[in-house]
Enzyme design. Structure first.
Site, mmCIF file in Angstrom:
data_model
loop_
_atom_site.group_PDB
_atom_site.id
_atom_site.type_symbol
_atom_site.label_atom_id
_atom_site.label_comp_id
_atom_site.label_asym_id
_atom_site.label_seq_id
_atom_site.Cartn_x
_atom_site.Cartn_y
_atom_site.Cartn_z
ATOM 1 N N ARG A 1 0.841 -1.205 0.000
ATOM 2 C CA ARG A 1 0.000 0.000 0.000
ATOM 3 C C ARG A 1 0.880 1.260 0.000
ATOM 4 N NH1 ARG A 1 -3.056 -3.667 -0.937
ATOM 5 N NH2 ARG A 1 -4.504 -4.618 0.533
ATOM 6 N N LYS B 1 -5.652 -9.005 14.657
ATOM 7 C CA LYS B 1 -5.537 -10.129 13.717
ATOM 8 C C LYS B 1 -4.644 -11.190 14.347
ATOM 9 C CE LYS B 1 -3.061 -9.604 9.832
ATOM 10 N NZ LYS B 1 -3.863 -9.565 8.621
ATOM 11 N N GLU C 1 -13.741 -15.115 9.556
ATOM 12 C CA GLU C 1 -13.659 -14.599 8.179
ATOM 13 C C GLU C 1 -13.303 -15.686 7.172
ATOM 14 O OE1 GLU C 1 -10.887 -11.363 7.530
ATOM 15 O OE2 GLU C 1 -11.421 -11.214 5.419
ATOM 16 N N LYS D 1 -17.442 -12.399 9.087
ATOM 17 C CA LYS D 1 -16.866 -11.439 8.125
ATOM 18 C C LYS D 1 -16.738 -12.130 6.778
ATOM 19 C CE LYS D 1 -12.979 -8.401 7.171
ATOM 20 N NZ LYS D 1 -12.117 -7.358 7.699
ATOM 21 N N SER E 1 -14.111 -5.824 1.954
ATOM 22 C CA SER E 1 -14.349 -5.198 0.649
ATOM 23 C C SER E 1 -13.693 -5.989 -0.477
ATOM 24 C CB SER E 1 -13.919 -3.729 0.639
ATOM 25 O OG SER E 1 -12.549 -3.561 0.923
HETATM 26 P P1 13P Z 1 -10.430 -5.508 2.556
HETATM 27 O O1 13P Z 1 -11.679 -4.733 2.932
HETATM 28 O O2 13P Z 1 -9.344 -4.663 1.948
HETATM 29 O O3 13P Z 1 -10.752 -6.768 1.805
HETATM 30 O O4 13P Z 1 -9.768 -5.957 3.930
HETATM 31 C C1 13P Z 1 -10.577 -6.407 4.925
HETATM 32 C C2 13P Z 1 -9.859 -7.449 5.673
HETATM 33 O O5 13P Z 1 -9.619 -7.317 6.850
HETATM 34 C C3 13P Z 1 -9.492 -8.671 4.948
HETATM 35 O O6 13P Z 1 -9.033 -9.625 5.844
#
Ligand code: 13P
Length: 345
Positions: A36, A101, A183, A225, A267
């Site tokens: 990034r 995380k 997630e 998620k 996203s």
């Molecule tokens: P993005 O919204 O960029 O996909 O990232 C969210 C995320 O935490 C992915 O693990």
């Protein structure tokens, strides 16, 4: 005087999905944040990473009104702002909940070319205990499911292994009084159509909730998620927000128990505005049994990163860009986003 009792897992999960608010995913690993920063010409030093995240967490209007929780990376949960305040304290002062995380990333699944398995269960109990002490009240583990139908990816083995790991992680989190964000990301990188995404997402969620039940995870104290149901980027197809909303809600109604308080989308490489428009369309066809909001990384941060570009004199502009995206997604979490609101920056 006795200390305040800690919030229950259910309370924390409900706070994360407070209507009008969502999660700032700022947990980019060192490799991802470097990518990034490379894009905006900024060196990925510890100080630059701190300065950038500090500017987000000090965006008072955005944080107070639209952000319920922040997912941090191991380095960030230990970092202090320039004036010595722990970054975690900046987040708490804004009323948002610090999260962490805890997975150690996706690695190739042996014997299944193209599939991955997320690692990080060994020693997780000890790491969770430390993160709790550092202030984390929720955590995130990301399983990665790619789609490549010509190569039989994903395999049933990969879906099962990843669902099992997510359930082991979630149970350990709850033992540590930390809400697990679960997630299972079905990637949108492939050339598949929206119906293939629907089929794979459904298979993944069915297996995931099987495993969560088997592991005795309390669903009321979790947040899902997921990806939205959407065509792969290389398919050349763009689905309307209405089509994404209809298929995304259909798959959840078929697989996600109503005991789950909330769903916070990733996203996943959608553009900022696409991620907002799709979330708003999803909420506009409610009411739904769960709250549906955002847990965006790129779709919240692309604009502020560009505005900042590593320069102190751009901090205010970056904070304005973050506020705008946070406000747009806050509206979308209520089904109230409009293109007029988008333009009235
Ligand atoms: P993005 O919204 O960029 O996909 O990232 C969210 C995320 O935490 C992915 O693990």
């Amino acid at each position: 005087m006795s200390a305040q009792p800690p919030d229950s897992l259910e309370d924390i999960a409900l706070r994360i999905v407070t209507p009008g608010k969502g999660i700032l995913a700022a947990d980019e690993s060192s490799g991802t944040i470097k990518k990034r920063f490379d894009a905006i010409g900024v060196a990925s030093t510890e100080e630059n990473r701190r300065d950038y995240r500090e500017l987000l967490f000090r965006s008072n209007e955005a944080m107070r009104n639209y952000i319920s929780g922040v997912i941090l990376y191991d380095e960030t949960i230990r970092q202090k702002a320039k004036d010595g305040t722990p970054l975690v304290d900046l987040i708490k002062a804004s009323g948002a909940i610090p999260g962490i995380k805890v997975d150690k990333g996706a690695q190739p699944l042996p014997g299944f070319p193209g599939d991955t398995i997320t690692e990080g269960l060994d020693g997780l109990r000890q790491r969770l205990a430390e993160y709790y002490e550092l202030g984390a009240r929720f955590a995130k583990w990301r399983a990665v499911i790619d789609i490549d139908t010509a190569k039989s990816v994903p395999s049933a083995t990969s879906i099962a292994a990843n669902a099992h790991a997510l359930a082991r992680y979630a149970a350990l989190c709850q033992e540590a009084k930390i809400v697990p964000i679960v997630e299972p990301e079905v990637l949108m990188d492939g050339s598949h159509d929206i119906d293939t995404c629907y089929d794979v997402t459904k298979a993944v969620l069915v297996k995931l909730y099987d495993e969560l039940y088997a592991a005795r995870v309390v669903l009321e104290g979790t947040v899902l998620k997921p990806n939205m149901v959407i065509a792969g980027k290389k398919s050349g197809k763009k689905n309307s927000p209405e089509e994404v909303a209809e298929k995304t809600i259909k798959v959840f109604r078929e697989t996600v128990p109503a005991a789950v308080p909330g769903i916070a989308f990733l996203s996943g490489g959608q553009s900022d505005e696409e991620a907002t428009a799709n979330l708003s369309a999803i909420n506009a066809i409610g009411p739904h049994p769960w709250k549906l909001t955002f847990s965006y990384g790129r779709a919240l941060q692309a604009a502020p990163q560009k505005a900042w570009s590593g320069k102190t004199e751009n901090v205010a502009a970056a904070q304005r860009a973050f506020l705008h995206r946070a406000r747009m997604n806050g509206l979308a979490s209520l089904g109230n986003w409009t293109t007029e609101a988008e333009k009235a920056a």
